[in-house]
Design a protein around this motif. Structure first.
Motif, PDB file in Angstrom:
ATOM      1  N   GLU A 194       7.705  -2.203 -12.648  1.00  0.00           N
ATOM      2  CA  GLU A 194       8.499  -2.141 -11.416  1.00  0.00           C
ATOM      3  C   GLU A 194       7.671  -1.838 -10.162  1.00  0.00           C
ATOM      4  O   GLU A 194       8.081  -1.057  -9.308  1.00  0.00           O
ATOM      5  N   ASN A 195       6.527  -2.458 -10.053  1.00  0.00           N
ATOM      6  CA  ASN A 195       5.704  -2.321  -8.856  1.00  0.00           C
ATOM      7  C   ASN A 195       5.831  -3.557  -7.975  1.00  0.00           C
ATOM      8  O   ASN A 195       6.197  -4.635  -8.441  1.00  0.00           O
ATOM      9  N   ARG A 196       5.495  -3.386  -6.719  1.00  0.00           N
ATOM     10  CA  ARG A 196       5.483  -4.502  -5.768  1.00  0.00           C
ATOM     11  C   ARG A 196       4.050  -5.031  -5.715  1.00  0.00           C
ATOM     12  O   ARG A 196       3.129  -4.304  -5.315  1.00  0.00           O
ATOM     13  N   VAL A 197       3.853  -6.256  -6.139  1.00  0.00           N
ATOM     14  CA  VAL A 197       2.504  -6.823  -6.241  1.00  0.00           C
ATOM     15  C   VAL A 197       2.299  -7.882  -5.162  1.00  0.00           C
ATOM     16  O   VAL A 197       3.124  -8.781  -4.987  1.00  0.00           O
ATOM     17  N   ARG A 198       1.178  -7.761  -4.458  1.00  0.00           N
ATOM     18  CA  ARG A 198       0.783  -8.737  -3.452  1.00  0.00           C
ATOM     19  C   ARG A 198      -0.514  -9.409  -3.885  1.00  0.00           C
ATOM     20  O   ARG A 198      -1.434  -8.731  -4.358  1.00  0.00           O
ATOM     21  N   LEU A 256       5.081   1.288  -6.725  1.00  0.00           N
ATOM     22  CA  LEU A 256       3.909   1.304  -5.857  1.00  0.00           C
ATOM     23  C   LEU A 256       3.708  -0.077  -5.265  1.00  0.00           C
ATOM     24  O   LEU A 256       4.165  -1.081  -5.826  1.00  0.00           O
ATOM     25  N   SER A 257       3.017  -0.139  -4.148  1.00  0.00           N
ATOM     26  CA  SER A 257       2.659  -1.417  -3.534  1.00  0.00           C
ATOM     27  C   SER A 257       1.180  -1.673  -3.818  1.00  0.00           C
ATOM     28  O   SER A 257       0.319  -0.895  -3.394  1.00  0.00           O
ATOM     29  N   ILE A 258       0.907  -2.746  -4.552  1.00  0.00           N
ATOM     30  CA  ILE A 258      -0.448  -2.990  -5.055  1.00  0.00           C
ATOM     31  C   ILE A 258      -0.908  -4.379  -4.633  1.00  0.00           C
ATOM     32  O   ILE A 258      -0.234  -5.379  -4.894  1.00  0.00           O
ATOM     33  N   ALA A 259      -2.068  -4.429  -3.985  1.00  0.00           N
ATOM     34  CA  ALA A 259      -2.647  -5.704  -3.543  1.00  0.00           C
ATOM     35  C   ALA A 259      -3.781  -6.102  -4.472  1.00  0.00           C
ATOM     36  O   ALA A 259      -4.683  -5.299  -4.743  1.00  0.00           O
ATOM     37  N   ILE A 260      -3.730  -7.329  -4.977  1.00  0.00           N
ATOM     38  CA  ILE A 260      -4.810  -7.892  -5.795  1.00  0.00           C
ATOM     39  C   ILE A 260      -5.470  -8.968  -4.947  1.00  0.00           C
ATOM     40  O   ILE A 260      -4.810  -9.931  -4.539  1.00  0.00           O
ATOM     41  N   GLU A 316      -2.881  -8.662   6.840  1.00  0.00           N
ATOM     42  CA  GLU A 316      -1.435  -8.683   6.641  1.00  0.00           C
ATOM     43  C   GLU A 316      -1.076  -8.266   5.223  1.00  0.00           C
ATOM     44  O   GLU A 316      -0.133  -7.500   4.998  1.00  0.00           O
ATOM     45  N   GLY A 317      -1.836  -8.751   4.264  1.00  0.00           N
ATOM     46  CA  GLY A 317      -1.557  -8.435   2.869  1.00  0.00           C
ATOM     47  C   GLY A 317      -1.809  -6.982   2.513  1.00  0.00           C
ATOM     48  O   GLY A 317      -1.153  -6.422   1.630  1.00  0.00           O
ATOM     49  N   LEU A 318      -2.756  -6.341   3.177  1.00  0.00           N
ATOM     50  CA  LEU A 318      -3.100  -4.952   2.875  1.00  0.00           C
ATOM     51  C   LEU A 318      -2.222  -3.939   3.605  1.00  0.00           C
ATOM     52  O   LEU A 318      -2.361  -2.730   3.370  1.00  0.00           O
ATOM     53  N   GLN A 319      -1.347  -4.398   4.462  1.00  0.00           N
ATOM     54  CA  GLN A 319      -0.531  -3.489   5.269  1.00  0.00           C
ATOM     55  C   GLN A 319       0.266  -2.518   4.397  1.00  0.00           C
ATOM     56  O   GLN A 319       1.112  -2.921   3.600  1.00  0.00           O
ATOM     57  N   ASP A 320      -0.070  -1.219   4.505  1.00  0.00           N
ATOM     58  CA  ASP A 320       0.673  -0.131   3.858  1.00  0.00           C
ATOM     59  C   ASP A 320       0.698  -0.192   2.333  1.00  0.00           C
ATOM     60  O   ASP A 320       1.653   0.298   1.703  1.00  0.00           O
ATOM     61  N   VAL A 321      -0.326  -0.754   1.712  1.00  0.00           N
ATOM     62  CA  VAL A 321      -0.352  -0.756   0.243  1.00  0.00           C
ATOM     63  C   VAL A 321      -0.916   0.561  -0.285  1.00  0.00           C
ATOM     64  O   VAL A 321      -1.658   1.271   0.406  1.00  0.00           O
ATOM     65  N   ASP A 322      -0.560   0.885  -1.529  1.00  0.00           N
ATOM     66  CA  ASP A 322      -1.031   2.112  -2.188  1.00  0.00           C
ATOM     67  C   ASP A 322      -2.326   1.895  -2.953  1.00  0.00           C
ATOM     68  O   ASP A 322      -3.113   2.821  -3.158  1.00  0.00           O
ATOM     69  N   VAL A 323      -2.531   0.648  -3.405  1.00  0.00           N
ATOM     70  CA  VAL A 323      -3.686   0.324  -4.243  1.00  0.00           C
ATOM     71  C   VAL A 323      -4.280  -1.003  -3.783  1.00  0.00           C
ATOM     72  O   VAL A 323      -3.543  -1.969  -3.556  1.00  0.00           O
ATOM     73  N   VAL A 324      -5.616  -1.030  -3.657  1.00  0.00           N
ATOM     74  CA  VAL A 324      -6.328  -2.264  -3.317  1.00  0.00           C
ATOM     75  C   VAL A 324      -7.221  -2.619  -4.501  1.00  0.00           C
ATOM     76  O   VAL A 324      -8.178  -1.906  -4.807  1.00  0.00           O
ATOM     77  N   LYS A 346     -10.803  -3.567   7.292  1.00  0.00           N
ATOM     78  CA  LYS A 346      -9.675  -4.155   6.567  1.00  0.00           C
ATOM     79  C   LYS A 346      -8.920  -3.083   5.781  1.00  0.00           C
ATOM     80  O   LYS A 346      -7.686  -3.097   5.701  1.00  0.00           O
ATOM     81  N   LEU A 347      -9.659  -2.148   5.198  1.00  0.00           N
ATOM     82  CA  LEU A 347      -9.021  -1.089   4.406  1.00  0.00           C
ATOM     83  C   LEU A 347      -8.138  -0.200   5.275  1.00  0.00           C
ATOM     84  O   LEU A 347      -7.179   0.402   4.778  1.00  0.00           O
ATOM     85  N   SER A 348      -8.414  -0.126   6.565  1.00  0.00           N
ATOM     86  CA  SER A 348      -7.629   0.722   7.471  1.00  0.00           C
ATOM     87  C   SER A 348      -6.176   0.271   7.551  1.00  0.00           C
ATOM     88  O   SER A 348      -5.304   1.038   7.980  1.00  0.00           O
ATOM     89  N   TYR A 349      -5.877  -0.964   7.150  1.00  0.00           N
ATOM     90  CA  TYR A 349      -4.498  -1.456   7.172  1.00  0.00           C
ATOM     91  C   TYR A 349      -3.695  -0.926   5.991  1.00  0.00           C
ATOM     92  O   TYR A 349      -2.463  -0.935   6.027  1.00  0.00           O
ATOM     93  N   ALA A 350      -4.371  -0.480   4.931  1.00  0.00           N
ATOM     94  CA  ALA A 350      -3.686   0.120   3.783  1.00  0.00           C
ATOM     95  C   ALA A 350      -3.296   1.558   4.120  1.00  0.00           C
ATOM     96  O   ALA A 350      -3.664   2.093   5.166  1.00  0.00           O
ATOM     97  N   LYS A 351      -2.538   2.183   3.229  1.00  0.00           N
ATOM     98  CA  LYS A 351      -2.182   3.581   3.438  1.00  0.00           C
ATOM     99  C   LYS A 351      -3.443   4.447   3.460  1.00  0.00           C
ATOM    100  O   LYS A 351      -4.459   4.099   2.850  1.00  0.00           O
ATOM    101  N   ASP A 352      -3.347   5.586   4.129  1.00  0.00           N
ATOM    102  CA  ASP A 352      -4.508   6.476   4.269  1.00  0.00           C
ATOM    103  C   ASP A 352      -5.019   6.974   2.922  1.00  0.00           C
ATOM    104  O   ASP A 352      -6.209   7.268   2.780  1.00  0.00           O
ATOM    105  N   ASP A 353      -4.127   7.082   1.939  1.00  0.00           N
ATOM    106  CA  ASP A 353      -4.529   7.568   0.620  1.00  0.00           C
ATOM    107  C   ASP A 353      -4.634   6.440  -0.406  1.00  0.00           C
ATOM    108  O   ASP A 353      -4.635   6.689  -1.611  1.00  0.00           O
TER     109      ASP A 353
END
Length: 319
Positions: free
Chosen positions: A182-186, A157-161, A211-219, A250-257
């Motif tokens: 094995e997640n991708r952490v930003r 998963l792509s996860i932004a902290i 930029e950091g939130l682009q297409d992430v699964d978790v914020v 800002k949340l609109s840059y993440a994935k829709d779900d």
């Protein structure tokens, strides 16, 4: 079930299989708690002492509730009026507690490494409820369980902290746990709140929120820990929210779900917009609270099993 630890001092020394074992058991406890199923026999006859040197509402009450649901005798020590305030050292406190023969010791302390020191001086299982800027393992575990239940998995998963990375033990524990799985952490923060050398932890670092939130699964938003700040880390709360507070735009840059998380307590209008925090379709903040009890039940259950096995082995040797 694979879980060999004698204490839960941090995520750093846990193997991925141990993390999975704990989360699987916590998942079961979460479901059974919803059904009203009791497990008073799990910790029956064991004593749990909660020793919080820092103020806490969520974590302490969660550990207390977890222990009571499993049948432990739970005692909360008021450290604000303890002998520590009268000059007693942490080691003397540990020796005094050890003489009371507790089985589970839950500790929150303002100094990094203090919980590890206590664990070396007592004959019981120790759980770290947060030590300085070091770790907060059960928070990372409950976050992981929340993510797994919401996304159906805890890998790739792509996860932004986002937020106060510099002062956050929650961020440190999550970085380690999510990396092990094995997640991708930003990491997203202003330069004043981003420690140097974070790329060495295998994460991506961003200063720009969008930029950091682009297409992430978790914020995952973090609290501004003003009590740990000794200088001007941000120009103002209003400016901080403008650049780093989570709002709909800002949340609109993440994935829709994408799901939204926060360890609490939240500063609405500073770290997160209240509408986003209360969005039942995106926010899992209340689920985090629920999973906190289940994770702490699982942690104490597994540590108690190891403690009983160790004591039984020592008794057999003595005989």
């Amino acid at each position: 079930m694979t879980f060999n630890a004698a204490h839960l001092l941090g995520i750093e020394h846990l193997h991925p299989t141990e993390i999975t074992t704990l989360l699987d058991l916590a998942d079961r406890y979460a479901e059974e708690s919803r059904q009203g199923i009791q497990h008073k026999d799990v910790l029956a006859g064991l004593t749990q002492i909660n020793m919080f040197f820092e103020n806490s509402t969520r974590t302490q009450s969660s550990f207390e509730l977890a222990g009571k649901r499993l049948g432990a005798d739970v005692m909360n020590m008021s450290m604000a009026t303890s002998s520590v305030k009268k000059g007693e050292t942490l080691i003397d406190t540990a020796l005094t507690l050890n003489a009371m023969h507790p089985d589970l010791l839950v500790v929150r302390h303002g100094a990094s490494g203090a919980v590890d020191l206590l664990a070396q001086k007592v004959n019981c299982a120790v759980l770290n409820a947060g030590d300085g800027r070091h770790e907060h393992p059960t928070q990372a575990l409950l976050d992981a369980l929340t993510i797994r239940r919401a996304k159906g998995r805890l890998h790739r998963l792509s996860i932004a902290i986002c937020g106060d990375i510099a002062h956050s033990r929650v961020a440190r524990s999550n970085i380690m746990l999510l990396g092990k799985m094995e997640n991708r952490v930003r990491l997203i923060a202003p330069p004043t709140l981003m420690p140097s050398g974070m790329q060495e932890f295998g994460v991506e670092v961003f200063e720009d929120m969008r930029e950091g939130l682009q297409d992430v699964d978790v914020v995952m938003m973090l609290r501004l820990q003003k009590e740990r700040m000794d200088g001007g880390f941000i120009p103002s709360e209003r400016e901080y929210f403008h650049r780093y507070g989570l709002d709909a735009e800002k949340l609109s840059y993440a994935k829709d779900d994408a799901i939204v998380m926060h360890p609490g307590p939240m500063n609405r209008g500073v770290e997160i917009d209240g509408t986003i925090a209360d969005d039942i379709n995106r926010s899992v903040i209340q689920t985090q609270v629920e999973m906190g009890v289940a994770v702490r039940m699982a942690a104490m259950d597994l540590l108690a099993r190891n403690l009983r096995a160790k004591r039984a082995a020592q008794t057999n040797v003595a005989v």
